[in-house]
Design an enzyme around this catalytic site. Sequence first.
Site, mmCIF file in Angstrom:
data_model
loop_
_atom_site.group_PDB
_atom_site.id
_atom_site.type_symbol
_atom_site.label_atom_id
_atom_site.label_comp_id
_atom_site.label_asym_id
_atom_site.label_seq_id
_atom_site.Cartn_x
_atom_site.Cartn_y
_atom_site.Cartn_z
ATOM 1 N N GLU A 161 1.063 -0.957 -0.079
ATOM 2 C CA GLU A 161 -0.129 -0.389 -0.021
ATOM 3 C C GLU A 161 0.894 1.057 -0.044
ATOM 4 O OE1 GLU A 161 -2.554 0.225 -0.867
ATOM 5 O OE2 GLU A 161 -3.342 -1.770 -0.617
ATOM 6 N N TYR A 212 -6.446 6.797 3.372
ATOM 7 C CA TYR A 212 -6.424 5.656 2.908
ATOM 8 C C TYR A 212 -5.813 4.195 3.064
ATOM 9 C CZ TYR A 212 -5.384 1.920 -1.021
ATOM 10 O OH TYR A 212 -5.101 1.252 -1.346
ATOM 11 N N ASP A 258 -9.806 6.411 -3.101
ATOM 12 C CA ASP A 258 -8.306 6.776 -3.389
ATOM 13 C C ASP A 258 -9.025 7.112 -4.750
ATOM 14 O OD1 ASP A 258 -9.313 4.252 -4.878
ATOM 15 O OD2 ASP A 258 -7.316 3.786 -5.578
#
Length: 421
Positions: free
Chosen positions: A94, A177, A195
Amino acid sequence: MNAEDFMTAEMTVLSRFLEGKPNRDLETTQLVSCELLRSVGMDSINCGINTLQNDSLALPVAEVQYALSAWFEINKREMPWRITRNPYHIWLSEIILQQTRVEQGIPYFMRLTTRFPTVESLSDADLDEVLQLWEGLGYYSRARNLHKAAKMIVEKWSGLIPSALDDLLSIPGVGPYTAAAISSIAFGHPHAVLDGNVIRVLSRIFAFPEDVALSSSKQTLHKMASALLDVRRPGDHNESMMELGALVCTPKPDCPICPVRSFCKGFETGTPTQFPVKRAKKKTPHYHIAVGVIRDEEGRIFIQKRSLDSMLGGLWEFPGGKNESTESYQQTCRREILEETGMSVDVGPLIASIPHAYSHFKITLHAYDCELTSSTIPSTALSWEWAVNEQLQEYAFPKANRLLINMLTQQESGTTEGNND
DNA sequence: AAGGCGGGGAG
DNA sequence: CTCCCAGCCTT
């Protein structure tokens, strides 16, 4: 509705979907409530195309969820972090994927997980090595925060990635996020991600008329994402929304193959590309940077390390700086080197002018062959080294500097091996 | 709320 | 060329 009825309703919705007959009027489907839409002001917004109505915006959530999940199972791409739920790997992926395309991130993920198989190994590493592995990926604060975060995770949570949203948000480099992504994908907690992809998908589905950069818009879109979240499979649902945005609902969307086009206001009105609404950004300035390639008597090259809190912080560079337009590039080169290192140089011939684009400005990097005229030891506040060519591969450099190094290396091998041309 | 922060691929 | 990407942080 009891659980059994709910199952029956779901099967009905699924079979209709598989028959290609999604039905907005199914009374058994969940709807994004009018209360929600009203609470975020969506029932009375005039978007310039037509006035949005509650009825036309109400989404049959179960149908959309099924459409998404069915599409996702068939169309999802293979990614190295999709074969695991190892929270460390999910976290690392991520961070890598922030503002970064999947294809670009994959080789970096492979190298980083190979070199740092655990949070502990990452926390034990030197920042320089992390930056070296990160070179070329951009946004280097991600690498600095990653390293800082690893140490924090080892100290505070014994090397285990936390699962609670608040804990995740306290980790450097983890924002709204990423916290929702880790929490949902690695731990199955019901948090919706928002996102760039999800914003595009939702703003089209709802024909969302306001500037998505506004924090009020973000709030509204997050409520929509949360209302749409499939709490039975939050991670997969989040990934399916993002995958849809990456493969179908792209800036130039492929609406005919979209699994949720029949629910999409943007498609219905024929204007999906009007969304998301964004303010025009101002154009970027163009700077000229002059740097010097300085060699000592042994032929080693002078490099210095950029300050950690600056742009490209922690990376290495050739000394130099921005041209002030009242001076020549050669003068810039000499002045900047004197200011930064205390060394006096004679500026020789131009080696190369390398154009490069950053996100918010452009540069041309003018590199000059320089001769050291003072025997002064560099008196810079920054770290510096005299490095031989082979060593230059071991330091992290910004892109334009790396291009220059490659040119220097080519020149050298060309002269030593003799030019046949 | 706005701007800084990389690099690369697509059109 | 322009746009924008599995955003975060600082001011």
